[in-house]
Design an enzyme around this catalytic site. Structure first.
Site, PDB file in Angstrom:
ATOM      1  N   GLU A 108       0.816  -1.198   0.000  1.00 12.84           N
ATOM      2  CA  GLU A 108       0.000   0.000   0.000  1.00 12.84           C
ATOM      3  C   GLU A 108       0.858   1.260   0.000  1.00 12.84           C
ATOM      4  O   GLU A 108       1.881   1.328   0.664  1.00 12.84           O
ATOM      5  CB  GLU A 108      -0.933  -0.023   1.217  1.00 12.84           C
ATOM      6  N   CYS A 121       3.646   8.299   1.328  1.00  6.14           N
ATOM      7  CA  CYS A 121       4.124   7.321   2.299  1.00  6.14           C
ATOM      8  C   CYS A 121       4.329   6.001   1.554  1.00  6.14           C
ATOM      9  O   CYS A 121       3.380   5.423   1.032  1.00  6.14           O
ATOM     10  CB  CYS A 121       3.060   7.204   3.392  1.00  6.14           C
ATOM     11  N   CYS A 128       5.775  -7.134   7.365  1.00  4.18           N
ATOM     12  CA  CYS A 128       6.946  -6.719   8.139  1.00  4.18           C
ATOM     13  C   CYS A 128       7.364  -7.886   9.009  1.00  4.18           C
ATOM     14  O   CYS A 128       6.502  -8.555   9.594  1.00  4.18           O
ATOM     15  CB  CYS A 128       6.604  -5.496   9.005  1.00  4.18           C
ATOM     16  N   CYS A 132       5.540  -5.299  16.057  1.00  2.00           N
ATOM     17  CA  CYS A 132       5.148  -4.262  17.019  1.00  2.00           C
ATOM     18  C   CYS A 132       3.660  -4.472  17.320  1.00  2.00           C
ATOM     19  O   CYS A 132       2.857  -4.620  16.393  1.00  2.00           O
ATOM     20  CB  CYS A 132       5.412  -2.879  16.440  1.00  2.00           C
ATOM     21  N   CYS A 135       0.777  -2.322  15.759  1.00  2.00           N
ATOM     22  CA  CYS A 135       0.816  -2.042  14.314  1.00  2.00           C
ATOM     23  C   CYS A 135       0.135  -3.140  13.518  1.00  2.00           C
ATOM     24  O   CYS A 135       0.446  -4.321  13.675  1.00  2.00           O
ATOM     25  CB  CYS A 135       2.270  -1.891  13.877  1.00  2.00           C
ATOM     26  N   CYS A 358      -1.492   5.683   9.724  1.00  2.00           N
ATOM     27  CA  CYS A 358      -0.340   4.945  10.219  1.00  2.00           C
ATOM     28  C   CYS A 358      -0.735   3.646  10.861  1.00  2.00           C
ATOM     29  O   CYS A 358      -1.619   3.611  11.705  1.00  2.00           O
ATOM     30  CB  CYS A 358       0.353   5.745  11.326  1.00  2.00           C
TER      31      CYS A 358
HETATM   32  N1  SAH Z   1       8.783   0.095  10.173  1.00  2.00           N
HETATM   33  C1  SAH Z   1       9.064   1.466  10.265  1.00  2.00           C
HETATM   34  C2  SAH Z   1       8.268   2.301   9.303  1.00  2.00           C
HETATM   35  C3  SAH Z   1       6.820   1.968   9.128  1.00  2.00           C
HETATM   36  S1  SAH Z   1       5.723   2.243  10.490  1.00  2.00           S
HETATM   37  C4  SAH Z   1       8.852   1.966  11.689  1.00  2.00           C
HETATM   38  O1  SAH Z   1       8.317   1.237  12.502  1.00  2.00           O
HETATM   39  O2  SAH Z   1       9.280   3.070  11.963  1.00  2.00           O
HETATM   40  C5  SAH Z   1       5.403   3.987  10.420  1.00  2.00           C
HETATM   41  C6  SAH Z   1       4.989   4.613  11.751  1.00  2.00           C
HETATM   42  O3  SAH Z   1       3.627   4.303  12.073  1.00  2.00           O
HETATM   43  C7  SAH Z   1       5.829   4.110  12.903  1.00  2.00           C
HETATM   44  O4  SAH Z   1       6.193   5.155  13.760  1.00  2.00           O
HETATM   45  C8  SAH Z   1       4.858   3.202  13.580  1.00  2.00           C
HETATM   46  O5  SAH Z   1       5.238   3.000  14.877  1.00  2.00           O
HETATM   47  C9  SAH Z   1       3.555   3.934  13.421  1.00  2.00           C
HETATM   48  N2  SAH Z   1       2.376   3.112  13.670  1.00  2.00           N
HETATM   49  C10 SAH Z   1       2.250   1.794  13.469  1.00  2.00           C
HETATM   50  N3  SAH Z   1       1.015   1.373  13.839  1.00  2.00           N
HETATM   51  C11 SAH Z   1       0.334   2.445  14.277  1.00  2.00           C
HETATM   52  C12 SAH Z   1      -1.004   2.651  14.754  1.00  2.00           C
HETATM   53  N4  SAH Z   1      -1.880   1.665  14.832  1.00  2.00           N
HETATM   54  N5  SAH Z   1      -1.360   3.898  15.116  1.00  2.00           N
HETATM   55  C13 SAH Z   1      -0.488   4.920  14.988  1.00  2.00           C
HETATM   56  N6  SAH Z   1       0.775   4.787  14.543  1.00  2.00           N
HETATM   57  C14 SAH Z   1       1.201   3.561  14.186  1.00  2.00           C
HETATM   58 FE1  SF4 Z   2       7.020  -3.198  11.227  1.00  2.00          FE
HETATM   59 FE2  SF4 Z   2       4.828  -1.907  12.013  1.00  2.00          FE
HETATM   60 FE3  SF4 Z   2       6.823  -2.290  13.727  1.00  2.00          FE
HETATM   61 FE4  SF4 Z   2       7.127  -0.548  11.708  1.00  2.00          FE
HETATM   62  S1  SF4 Z   2       5.682  -0.366  13.401  1.00  2.00           S
HETATM   63  S2  SF4 Z   2       8.596  -2.115  12.395  1.00  2.00           S
HETATM   64  S3  SF4 Z   2       5.922  -1.587  10.108  1.00  2.00           S
HETATM   65  S4  SF4 Z   2       5.564  -3.910  12.787  1.00  2.00           S
END
Ligand code: SAH
Ligand code: SF4
Length: 398
Positions: A108, A121, A128, A132, A135, A358
């Site tokens: 996406e 973006c 991934c 996390c 996420c 995000c």
């Molecule tokens: N993997 C990289 C880049 C992609 S995630 C990283 O983790 O930095 C992009 C951003 O979105 C990151 O800061 C991540 O922590 C945030 N993010 C992920 N899930 C989210 C959610 N459900 N609500 C708000 N931010 C989120």
């Molecule tokens: Fe991967 Fe989501 Fe963690 Fe970024 S925030 S490293 S996309 S699992």
């Protein structure tokens, strides 16, 4: 109103022509391809201009090349875009493309417009490998790295969609910034990401300045310095917690590269200074990481680093084990950061209605995994009705 269109919608993998796609090749690789068909090096330069400055995909339209040459190139090469299986535009004008690659995998790409500019973006992986817990992408099983072609192509697809060809001068662009914040961990796919960004930054093509590119990492410490030295792009770090105990859960790569090492790597990030600060991203999770003590500890943690903060209200996704912090908690948090000398905007969630915000980037949910991770979090933060993830969020999802 949310709008949606399907372009080239295909259910299976798209057919490939067997021709060599020129998109995503470095300048040197393009020169080699052109030399291999007996053409002079300056032809590669001309082609580069057509592909990345003009956005042309049809050799027949490349009018600075003689007709026989155009025909010859067309026999061997192509300038291909991936299929777009779905394009959606949100009520707030955020636009999302579901891009389908040759093997049928999808990623996406999201465009977040401001008044006279906007950021795209871009995803670096399908899914991934990291998990996390807040996420959505982290719950996706299937993972592979995107190629440089697939990364550059996301930008090209967005440009096509807005008709932003030929490349406008800097300052006159709708798609003016790039954030490597889509699906995936860019520093786990460094070579392809670096190659793609070099193509995008090249002054004779898309010519986007490194100052307009931000790469977000969850904290792949050993790659951070290289990224700064090689590419010089802005760095964003997904911090989200101020203790190793909590960060081990929220951002599990922390177990490998704990806060102390991460902060050290930020301190020495090449090119960071007060004019080019490192962004610390902090997702606001109700009762989990949003106390005033957390905010104060955050200030202590980044002391001496040219830093800015990006507080992200948690974007819920189906079955998510968290809730967003209350506006009051976020206000208090911000005030402490402000008192510490930082302006810390709370990022407005965009494109929520099309799941483009995000952490919402993912194609299907996996409830069992989410239920298991919820249990782990509940062990750390007891659910007393105030703190911890709300039981109601996950009820019935397991
Ligand atoms: N993997 C990289 C880049 C992609 S995630 C990283 O983790 O930095 C992009 C951003 O979105 C990151 O800061 C991540 O922590 C945030 N993010 C992920 N899930 C989210 C959610 N459900 N609500 C708000 N931010 C989120
Ligand atoms: Fe991967 Fe989501 Fe963690 Fe970024 S925030 S490293 S996309 S699992």
């Amino acid at each position: 109103m949310t709008t949606e269109s399907t372009q080239n919608a295909q259910m299976g993998a798209p057919e490939t022509s067997g021709k060599t796609n020129l998109v995503g090749l470095s300048r040197e690789e393009l020169a080699r391809e052109i030399a291999a068909v007996g053409e002079k090096p300056f032809r590669a330069k001309q082609l580069w201009h057509w592909i990345y400055h003009q956005g042309e995909t049809d050799f027949a339209q490349m009018t600075t090349l003689a007709k026989p040459l155009r025909e010859k190139l067309d026999e061997v090469f192509e300038v291909r875009r991936p299929n777009v299986s779905r394009e959606q535009t949100s009520e707030d004008r955020t636009r999302k493309w579901l891009v389908k690659f040759d093997d049928g995998n999808e990623a996406e790409t999201v465009y977040i417009p401001e008044d006279d500019r906007g950021a795209i973006c871009i995803s670096s992986q399908v899914g991934c490998t990291l998990t996390c817990t807040f996420c959505h992408t982290g719950t996706q099983k299937l993972v592979r790295n995107l190629t440089s072609d697939e990364i550059v192509s996301q930008f090209m697809v967005a440009r096509d969609s807005y008709g932003e060809w030929p490349t406008p001068r800097d300052g006159g662009r709708m798609i003016s910034n790039i954030v490597m914040m889509g699906m995936g961990e860019p520093l786990f796919n460094y070579d392809n990401v670096a190659k793609a960004l070099r193509i995008i930054m090249d002054g004779e093509g898309i010519a986007l300045s490194k100052r307009r590119i931000t790469l977000s990492t969850s904290g792949v410490v050993p790659m951070m310095e290289k990224c700064g030295e090689d590419l010089g792009v802005n760095l964003a770090v997904s911090l989200h917690a101020v203790t190793d105990e909590l960060r081990d859960i929220l951002v599990p790569i922390n177990k490998k590269y704990p806060l102390k090492e991460l902060i050290r790597a930020c301190r020495s990030y090449p090119g960071a200074n007060n004019a080019r600060r490192i962004t610390f991203e902090y997702v606001m999770l109700k009762g989990v990481n949003d106390t005033e003590a957390d905010a104060r500890q955050l200030l202590r943690l980044v002391k001496g680093i040219p830093a800015k903060f990006n507080l992200i209200p948690f974007n819920a996704w189906p079955g998510a084990p968290y809730e967003c912090s209350t506006p009051e908690a976020m206000d208090k948090f911000v005030r402490i950061l402000n008192d510490g000398g930082f302006s810390s905007p709370i990022r407005q969630p965009r494109g929520r209605d099309i799941m483009a915000a995000c952490g919402q980037l993912k194609s299907a949910s996996e409830r069992e995994r989410i239920r298991r991770m919820t249990q782990r979090i509940e062990q750390l933060v007891p659910d007393d009705g105030e703190a911890g993830p709300a039981a109601g969020t996950t009820a019935g999802n397991g």
